[in-house]
Design a protein around this motif. Structure first.
Motif, PDB file in Angstrom:
ATOM      1  N   GLU A  21       0.177   6.971  -1.771  1.00  0.00           N
ATOM      2  CA  GLU A  21      -1.230   7.345  -1.859  1.00  0.00           C
ATOM      3  C   GLU A  21      -2.116   6.118  -2.054  1.00  0.00           C
ATOM      4  OE1 GLU A  21      -4.205  10.025  -4.656  1.00  0.00           O
ATOM      5  OE2 GLU A  21      -2.064  10.001  -5.082  1.00  0.00           O
ATOM      6  N   PHE A  22      -1.663   5.163  -2.856  1.00  0.00           N
ATOM      7  CA  PHE A  22      -2.491   3.999  -3.178  1.00  0.00           C
ATOM      8  C   PHE A  22      -2.232   2.805  -2.259  1.00  0.00           C
ATOM      9  CE2 PHE A  22      -2.549   6.474  -7.122  1.00  0.00           C
ATOM     10  CZ  PHE A  22      -3.918   6.663  -7.213  1.00  0.00           C
ATOM     11  N   THR A  23      -1.361   2.972  -1.275  1.00  0.00           N
ATOM     12  CA  THR A  23      -1.121   1.917  -0.294  1.00  0.00           C
ATOM     13  C   THR A  23      -2.172   2.045   0.806  1.00  0.00           C
ATOM     14  OG1 THR A  23       1.256   1.916  -0.736  1.00  0.00           O
ATOM     15  CG2 THR A  23       0.551   0.999   1.373  1.00  0.00           C
ATOM     16  N   PRO A  24      -2.888   0.958   1.105  1.00  0.00           N
ATOM     17  CA  PRO A  24      -3.876   1.029   2.203  1.00  0.00           C
ATOM     18  C   PRO A  24      -3.188   1.393   3.516  1.00  0.00           C
ATOM     19  CG  PRO A  24      -4.083  -1.040   0.976  1.00  0.00           C
ATOM     20  CD  PRO A  24      -2.847  -0.357   0.474  1.00  0.00           C
ATOM     21  N   ASP A  25      -3.905   2.096   4.383  1.00  0.00           N
ATOM     22  CA  ASP A  25      -3.326   2.510   5.668  1.00  0.00           C
ATOM     23  C   ASP A  25      -2.711   1.339   6.418  1.00  0.00           C
ATOM     24  OD1 ASP A  25      -3.695   5.220   5.504  1.00  0.00           O
ATOM     25  OD2 ASP A  25      -5.483   5.279   6.760  1.00  0.00           O
ATOM     26  N   SER A  26      -3.343   0.171   6.337  1.00  0.00           N
ATOM     27  CA  SER A  26      -2.837  -0.995   7.065  1.00  0.00           C
ATOM     28  C   SER A  26      -1.468  -1.451   6.558  1.00  0.00           C
ATOM     29  CB  SER A  26      -3.829  -2.151   6.981  1.00  0.00           C
ATOM     30  OG  SER A  26      -4.031  -2.518   5.619  1.00  0.00           O
ATOM     31  N   ASP A  27      -1.129  -1.118   5.302  1.00  0.00           N
ATOM     32  CA  ASP A  27       0.156  -1.523   4.714  1.00  0.00           C
ATOM     33  C   ASP A  27       1.207  -0.406   4.718  1.00  0.00           C
ATOM     34  OD1 ASP A  27      -0.910  -4.021   4.191  1.00  0.00           O
ATOM     35  OD2 ASP A  27      -1.499  -3.488   2.139  1.00  0.00           O
ATOM     36  N   LYS A  28       0.821   0.787   5.155  1.00  0.00           N
ATOM     37  CA  LYS A  28       1.750   1.920   5.113  1.00  0.00           C
ATOM     38  C   LYS A  28       2.986   1.714   5.992  1.00  0.00           C
ATOM     39  CE  LYS A  28      -1.594   5.276   3.465  1.00  0.00           C
ATOM     40  NZ  LYS A  28      -1.222   5.883   2.254  1.00  0.00           N
ATOM     41  N   LEU A  97      12.627   4.691  12.647  1.00  0.00           N
ATOM     42  CA  LEU A  97      12.575   5.882  11.799  1.00  0.00           C
ATOM     43  C   LEU A  97      11.322   5.850  10.925  1.00  0.00           C
ATOM     44  CD1 LEU A  97      13.820   8.541  10.895  1.00  0.00           C
ATOM     45  CD2 LEU A  97      15.239   7.255   9.286  1.00  0.00           C
ATOM     46  N   ALA A  98      10.979   4.686  10.398  1.00  0.00           N
ATOM     47  CA  ALA A  98       9.759   4.568   9.580  1.00  0.00           C
ATOM     48  C   ALA A  98       8.519   4.897  10.412  1.00  0.00           C
ATOM     49  CB  ALA A  98       9.657   3.161   8.994  1.00  0.00           C
ATOM     50  N   ASP A  99       8.475   4.413  11.649  1.00  0.00           N
ATOM     51  CA  ASP A  99       7.335   4.722  12.523  1.00  0.00           C
ATOM     52  C   ASP A  99       7.252   6.220  12.787  1.00  0.00           C
ATOM     53  OD1 ASP A  99       6.689   2.029  12.635  1.00  0.00           O
ATOM     54  OD2 ASP A  99       7.612   1.714  14.606  1.00  0.00           O
ATOM     55  N   TYR A 100       8.391   6.858  12.994  1.00  0.00           N
ATOM     56  CA  TYR A 100       8.423   8.308  13.201  1.00  0.00           C
ATOM     57  C   TYR A 100       7.932   9.049  11.949  1.00  0.00           C
ATOM     58  CZ  TYR A 100      10.336  13.003  13.365  1.00  0.00           C
ATOM     59  OH  TYR A 100      10.481  14.371  13.279  1.00  0.00           O
ATOM     60  N   LEU A 101       8.438   8.651  10.778  1.00  0.00           N
ATOM     61  CA  LEU A 101       8.052   9.319   9.529  1.00  0.00           C
ATOM     62  C   LEU A 101       6.568   9.134   9.239  1.00  0.00           C
ATOM     63  CD1 LEU A 101      11.111   8.407   7.284  1.00  0.00           C
ATOM     64  CD2 LEU A 101      10.615  10.605   8.386  1.00  0.00           C
ATOM     65  N   ARG A 102       6.025   8.006   9.652  1.00  0.00           N
ATOM     66  CA  ARG A 102       4.608   7.704   9.410  1.00  0.00           C
ATOM     67  C   ARG A 102       3.719   8.804   9.975  1.00  0.00           C
ATOM     68  NH1 ARG A 102       0.364   7.525   7.952  1.00  0.00           N
ATOM     69  NH2 ARG A 102      -1.213   5.940   8.124  1.00  0.00           N
ATOM     70  N   GLU A 103       4.138   9.381  11.086  1.00  0.00           N
ATOM     71  CA  GLU A 103       3.350  10.443  11.722  1.00  0.00           C
ATOM     72  C   GLU A 103       3.317  11.722  10.884  1.00  0.00           C
ATOM     73  OE1 GLU A 103       1.559   9.832  14.487  1.00  0.00           O
ATOM     74  OE2 GLU A 103       2.328   7.786  14.257  1.00  0.00           O
ATOM     75  N   SER A 104       4.275  11.885   9.987  1.00  0.00           N
ATOM     76  CA  SER A 104       4.366  13.104   9.168  1.00  0.00           C
ATOM     77  C   SER A 104       3.668  12.979   7.825  1.00  0.00           C
ATOM     78  CB  SER A 104       5.835  13.453   8.914  1.00  0.00           C
ATOM     79  OG  SER A 104       6.489  13.668  10.119  1.00  0.00           O
ATOM     80  N   LEU A 105       3.246  11.784   7.473  1.00  0.00           N
ATOM     81  CA  LEU A 105       2.663  11.553   6.155  1.00  0.00           C
ATOM     82  C   LEU A 105       1.158  11.370   6.254  1.00  0.00           C
ATOM     83  CD1 LEU A 105       5.435   9.159   4.899  1.00  0.00           C
ATOM     84  CD2 LEU A 105       4.930  11.418   3.985  1.00  0.00           C
ATOM     85  N   PRO A 106       0.425  11.717   5.187  1.00  0.00           N
ATOM     86  CA  PRO A 106      -1.031  11.652   5.240  1.00  0.00           C
ATOM     87  C   PRO A 106      -1.562  10.217   5.267  1.00  0.00           C
ATOM     88  CG  PRO A 106      -0.305  12.260   3.040  1.00  0.00           C
ATOM     89  CD  PRO A 106       0.916  12.226   3.920  1.00  0.00           C
ATOM     90  N   THR A 107      -2.720  10.058   5.926  1.00  0.00           N
ATOM     91  CA  THR A 107      -3.439   8.788   5.918  1.00  0.00           C
ATOM     92  C   THR A 107      -4.263   8.713   4.638  1.00  0.00           C
ATOM     93  OG1 THR A 107      -5.345   9.758   7.010  1.00  0.00           O
ATOM     94  CG2 THR A 107      -3.626   8.806   8.433  1.00  0.00           C
ATOM     95  N   ASP A 108      -5.005   7.620   4.444  1.00  0.00           N
ATOM     96  CA  ASP A 108      -5.866   7.493   3.262  1.00  0.00           C
ATOM     97  C   ASP A 108      -6.848   8.653   3.179  1.00  0.00           C
ATOM     98  OD1 ASP A 108      -4.676   5.192   2.355  1.00  0.00           O
ATOM     99  OD2 ASP A 108      -6.206   3.846   3.173  1.00  0.00           O
TER     100      ASP A 108
END
Length: 159
Positions: A21-28, A97-108
């Protein structure tokens, strides 16, 4: 890596979701690659300091199908999302896998609209109900709730 208890998984998941939640989108993407790489290392039984190359294939690293399912379950528990059992085969590196999971998690912005840390402690059991049985299940659930209510309020039962 020792088997964790449900409360230990929940606490670790709460921590991961707060960090997310506290990680900026650019660092996710970096955050997720690190998380996936760490969990791959744990599944493979590697020492903490020896994390695998995130660009190297899981199966080239020695992962088998049982370990792939273990990785899936670990990541699902930590991130509180679900994804296909074939994910480690479809996305066979920590990076993919991280790139794939990124699509399932909320942005800022989505995190601001829905705070995962608020719901992270809501551990309601999920029950899969076979289709066509919901009425029967509903009746049983109502009877069970009535029985629980009677046992929690004995003074109401005696009057």
């Amino acid at each position: 890596d020792e088997e964790k208890t449900a409360p230990e998984w929940a606490a670790e998941s709460d921590q991961v979701l707060r960090e997310w939640e506290f990680t900026p989108d650019s660092d996710k993407p970096t955050f997720l690659r690190s998380l996936v790489t760490t969990e791959v290392g744990r599944v493979l039984g590697l020492p903490e300091k020896d994390r695998p190359d995130p660009g190297r294939g899981f199966f080239d690293l020695g992962m088998d199908s049982i370990m792939a399912i273990d990785l899936k379950k670990r990541l699902e528990s930590l991130l509180r999302i679900e994804f296909p059992a074939t994910a480690a085969f479809d996305y066979p590196t920590a990076n993919s896998l991280a790139d794939y999971l990124r699509e399932s998690l909320p942005t800022d912005q989505e995190s601001a609209d829905h705070n995962p840390a608020e719901t992270a402690t809501d551990h309601e059991p999920q029950i899969d109900v076979p289709s066509g049985t919901s009425g029967d299940i509903g009746n049983k659930l109502a009877r069970l709730e009535a029985m629980i209510g009677r046992s929690e309020n004995p003074e109401k039962n005696s009057g």
